[in-house]
Design an enzyme around this catalytic site. Structure first.
Site, PDB file in Angstrom:
ATOM      1  N   SER A   1      13.557  -9.086 -11.120  1.00 13.58           N
ATOM      2  CA  SER A   1      14.550  -8.121 -11.607  1.00 13.58           C
ATOM      3  C   SER A   1      15.929  -8.736 -11.802  1.00 13.58           C
ATOM      4  CB  SER A   1      14.666  -6.957 -10.613  1.00 13.58           C
ATOM      5  OG  SER A   1      15.118  -7.431  -9.345  1.00 13.58           O
TER       6      SER A   1
ATOM      7  N   GLY B   1      30.119 -17.277 -14.565  1.00 15.32           N
ATOM      8  CA  GLY B   1      30.077 -16.489 -15.780  1.00 15.32           C
ATOM      9  C   GLY B   1      29.004 -16.946 -16.737  1.00 15.32           C
TER      10      GLY B   1
ATOM     11  N   GLU C   1      34.618 -24.820 -16.933  1.00 14.92           N
ATOM     12  CA  GLU C   1      33.923 -25.345 -15.767  1.00 14.92           C
ATOM     13  C   GLU C   1      33.520 -26.796 -16.026  1.00 14.92           C
ATOM     14  OE1 GLU C   1      30.732 -22.616 -14.973  1.00 14.92           O
ATOM     15  OE2 GLU C   1      32.074 -21.056 -14.254  1.00 14.92           O
TER      16      GLU C   1
ATOM     17  N   ASP D   1       8.224 -18.308  -6.526  1.00  8.69           N
ATOM     18  CA  ASP D   1       7.011 -17.506  -6.694  1.00  8.69           C
ATOM     19  C   ASP D   1       6.393 -17.641  -8.087  1.00  8.69           C
ATOM     20  OD1 ASP D   1       7.638 -16.633  -4.150  1.00  8.69           O
ATOM     21  OD2 ASP D   1       8.570 -14.785  -4.832  1.00  8.69           O
TER      22      ASP D   1
ATOM     23  N   HIS E   1      24.486 -27.757  -6.030  1.00  6.92           N
ATOM     24  CA  HIS E   1      25.863 -27.369  -6.344  1.00  6.92           C
ATOM     25  C   HIS E   1      26.797 -28.139  -5.417  1.00  6.92           C
ATOM     26  CE1 HIS E   1      29.442 -25.037  -7.171  1.00  6.92           C
ATOM     27  NE2 HIS E   1      28.801 -24.428  -8.146  1.00  6.92           N
TER      28      HIS E   1
ATOM     29  N   ARG F   1      27.874 -31.466 -12.528  1.00  4.30           N
ATOM     30  CA  ARG F   1      27.563 -31.175 -11.127  1.00  4.30           C
ATOM     31  C   ARG F   1      26.826 -32.307 -10.415  1.00  4.30           C
ATOM     32  NH1 ARG F   1      25.653 -24.831 -11.633  1.00  4.30           N
ATOM     33  NH2 ARG F   1      27.744 -23.963 -11.847  1.00  4.30           N
TER      34      ARG F   1
ATOM     35  N   HIS G   1      20.839 -25.554  -5.529  1.00  4.31           N
ATOM     36  CA  HIS G   1      21.421 -24.458  -6.301  1.00  4.31           C
ATOM     37  C   HIS G   1      20.543 -23.952  -7.438  1.00  4.31           C
ATOM     38  CE1 HIS G   1      24.547 -21.942  -7.958  1.00  4.31           C
ATOM     39  NE2 HIS G   1      24.576 -22.613  -9.094  1.00  4.31           N
TER      40      HIS G   1
ATOM     41  N   GLU H   1      15.125 -18.730 -14.798  1.00  9.76           N
ATOM     42  CA  GLU H   1      15.039 -19.967 -14.020  1.00  9.76           C
ATOM     43  C   GLU H   1      13.599 -20.385 -13.747  1.00  9.76           C
ATOM     44  OE1 GLU H   1      17.068 -21.887  -9.957  1.00  9.76           O
ATOM     45  OE2 GLU H   1      17.561 -19.838 -10.586  1.00  9.76           O
TER      46      GLU H   1
ATOM     47  N   ARG I   1      21.476 -29.053 -15.598  1.00 16.67           N
ATOM     48  CA  ARG I   1      21.989 -27.859 -16.281  1.00 16.67           C
ATOM     49  C   ARG I   1      23.504 -27.879 -16.355  1.00 16.67           C
ATOM     50  NH1 ARG I   1      24.030 -22.906 -14.535  1.00 16.67           N
ATOM     51  NH2 ARG I   1      23.587 -23.401 -12.355  1.00 16.67           N
TER      52      ARG I   1
END
Length: 534
Positions: free
Chosen positions: A13, A49, A116, A224, A245, A291, A352, A376, A387
């Site tokens: 969800s 964001g 970022e 899962d 991260h 990152r 992360h 993901e 990413r």
């Protein structure tokens, strides 16, 4: 329990699952299941964001370039272009749903855009520093209100139901090749298993951060969908690329609290305990490097100097600016006695994001007919070996909409009556402690052996322990009633095995995968693709 039927069953969800559900619900009956409450997934935790080319100073070419650079040669350039070019309309769809993005009249868009790490311009639209929560709350309200969407909270998918598994057990027999027919799902509040049949099933369960001891992910991120897809026969790609991260709050009581990339984007500086900056010595982009580079630099400095953490300092910015742009971070740090307007924030890297996953096409289709994977959980080719910040929610939106368009072109067929879940040969577990011990052992050795810096020997040790744990867990699964904890542990072990297997096959250092035994970059970038039986 009676069989449930839907045109489309969505497992998960988060933003991907909700985007798909709302785009299908106009003329499809949708079942949306989630392990806990609707807001408990990783999407709701996203602070930074959504990256999209919205301003005149930006361009699709610039966004594509930044994505490809971060991805270290492994991004699928055509997929990247497809996602970037569909980004603005996907964001516009969210605006039309009522998402309260932060306003700003200074750039021509009407919205404040932040920058970022890895981005060449400001292109990240956000809702203060709690974008994911704002987006999820808006879409959840719409999902609850829609008559064609059935929400089943506290329902945990056990496994996919495929025609190959049920060969000779269903009437009429499937005329097509192997395909997905639905899923067995545990109602964790009642402790009973539901059988759900659907024309299409969608894996949208998020990533696998909980396979590691330290993670920014919620407890639901147990791999899962990746594990279920693998067990059903889907190919899995690039699982060695786990993004750590760089800046997770370091405090004994601050479980999994992320310090957003945007803090560095707005001028935050990484420092040693004595106040010395160290990022300029590691990369010319300093704090705004991608990152993987920042996480490795922090890991290097901590190990070299025996530090428990490093510090992220943005106290040189005006206090009102920080309170306005980072209200959640400001308040959360204040709860732990850290005033970010006056002092630096102690931070450490943490697992992360899972860049690999179930292999899909541009519509989210997997190798198995009638099975999709989005968000993901999926490997679309967008992220490559690392990413780019804030491309994750963008991917959820674009592929959620793409899967909806593909499903809407199909004509729903009559659904097959499926066998009920068989519990005739299992009993209640005698000792639940086995699960918690195995869970703890798995996360600790994955952190120690399959973390930011790897060696072949460490990977072999991890693989040996995974094989032992899998045997024990499979025996437990075969003999006792399923529980939420058991199902998550089973999925974590399968996912950990895929991570280690992928890492052992990559004989180079690229993006998020850094091996001391193979420190160089190979001349040709290739995906690591796993297939059962190979």
């Amino acid at each position: 329990m009676p069989q449930l039927t839907f045109d489309t069953l969505i497992i998960g969800s988060g933003l991907a699952g909700l985007t798909l559900a709302l785009n299908l619900a106009q003329n499809r009956k949708v079942g949306l299941i989630t392990k806990r409450a609707l807001l408990d997934g990783a999407s709701g935790w996203a602070q930074g964001g959504i990256a999209a080319t919205l301003s005149e100073e930006d361009s699709p070419e610039a966004h594509i370039h930044d994505t490809l650079v971060a991805g270290a040669g492994l991004c699928n350039e055509e997929v990247t272009r497809y996602v970037v070019e569909n980004g603005p309309q996907a964001v516009q769809w969210l605006i039309e749903q009522g998402v309260p993005f932060t306003r700003d009249g200074g750039n021509g868009t009407g919205y404040h855009l932040t920058r970022e790490g890895g981005h060449s311009v400001r292109r990240v639209i956000h809702a203060a520093d709690a974008t994911g929560k704002a987006v999820q709350l808006t879409l959840i309200e719409r999902a609850h209100a829609h008559p064609n969407i059935t929400v089943l909270e506290y329902h945990v998918a056990i496994d996919l139901i495929t025609s190959a598994k049920l060969a000779g057990r269903i009437e009429p027999p499937c005329k097509k090749g192997n395909r997905c027919l639905g899923a067995y799902v545990l109602d964790s509040r009642e402790g009973r298993v539901r059988t759900i049949a659907a024309n299409n099933t969608v894996l949208a369960t998020g990533g696998a951060g909980k396979v590691y001891l330290y993670t920014t992910n919620p407890d639901t991120a147990t791999g899962d969908g990746i594990a279920m897809g693998w067990r059903a026969g889907c190919r899995i790609a690039n699982m060695e690329f786990i993004q750590f991260h760089p800046t997770c709050l370091y405090h004994p009581h601050a479980k999994s609290f992320l310090i957003s990339e945007a803090v560095r984007g707005e001028g935050g500086l990484l420092k040693l305990p004595d106040g010395t900056r160290f990022m300029p010595a590691h990369d010319e982009r300093a704090e705004l490097a991608p990152r993987d580079i920042v996480a490795r630099a922090i890991d290097f400095e901590m190990k070299k100097r025996g530090l428990d953490c490093v510090y992220l300092d943005i106290s040189h910015k005006p206090a009102n600016f920080l309170k306005e742009h980072f209200p959640t971070i400001y308040q959360r740090c204040l709860e732990f006695g850290i005033d970010i307007t006056k002092e630096p924030i102690p931070v450490v890297p943490a697992a992360h994001y899972t860049c690999g996953g179930v292999v899909t096409d541009w519509n989210g289709k997997t190798d198995l007919d009638n099975l999709y994977a989005i968000g993901e959980t999926a490997h679309t080719g967008l992220h490559g070996a690392n990413r780019l910040a804030s491309n994750s929610l963008l991917e959820c939106l674009v592929f959620g909409q793409a899967a909806a368009r593909d499903i809407m072109q199909q004509t729903p067929e009559p659904l097959t009556a499926l066998p009920q879940w068989d519990e005739s040969r299992v009993t209640n577990a005698d000792e639940e402690i086995v699960i918690s011990h195995n869970w703890d052992e798995l996360r600790r050795f994955m952190w120690s052996y399959v973390g930011i810096v790897r060696t072949t020997k460490r990977l072999q040790r991890a693989q040996h322990r995974i094989n032992l744990l899998r045997e024990e867990i499979n025996e437990y699964y075969a003999n006792f009633h399923v529980t939420n904890d058991l199902l998550e542990l089973r999925n974590l072990v399968d996912t950990a095995g895929l991570i280690v297997q992928s890492a052992m096959l990559r004989h180079e250092s690229r993006g998020l995968h850094y091996s001391k035994d193979y420190p160089d970059l190979l001349p040709e970038a290739r995906d690591t693709v796993l297939k059962r039986g190979q």
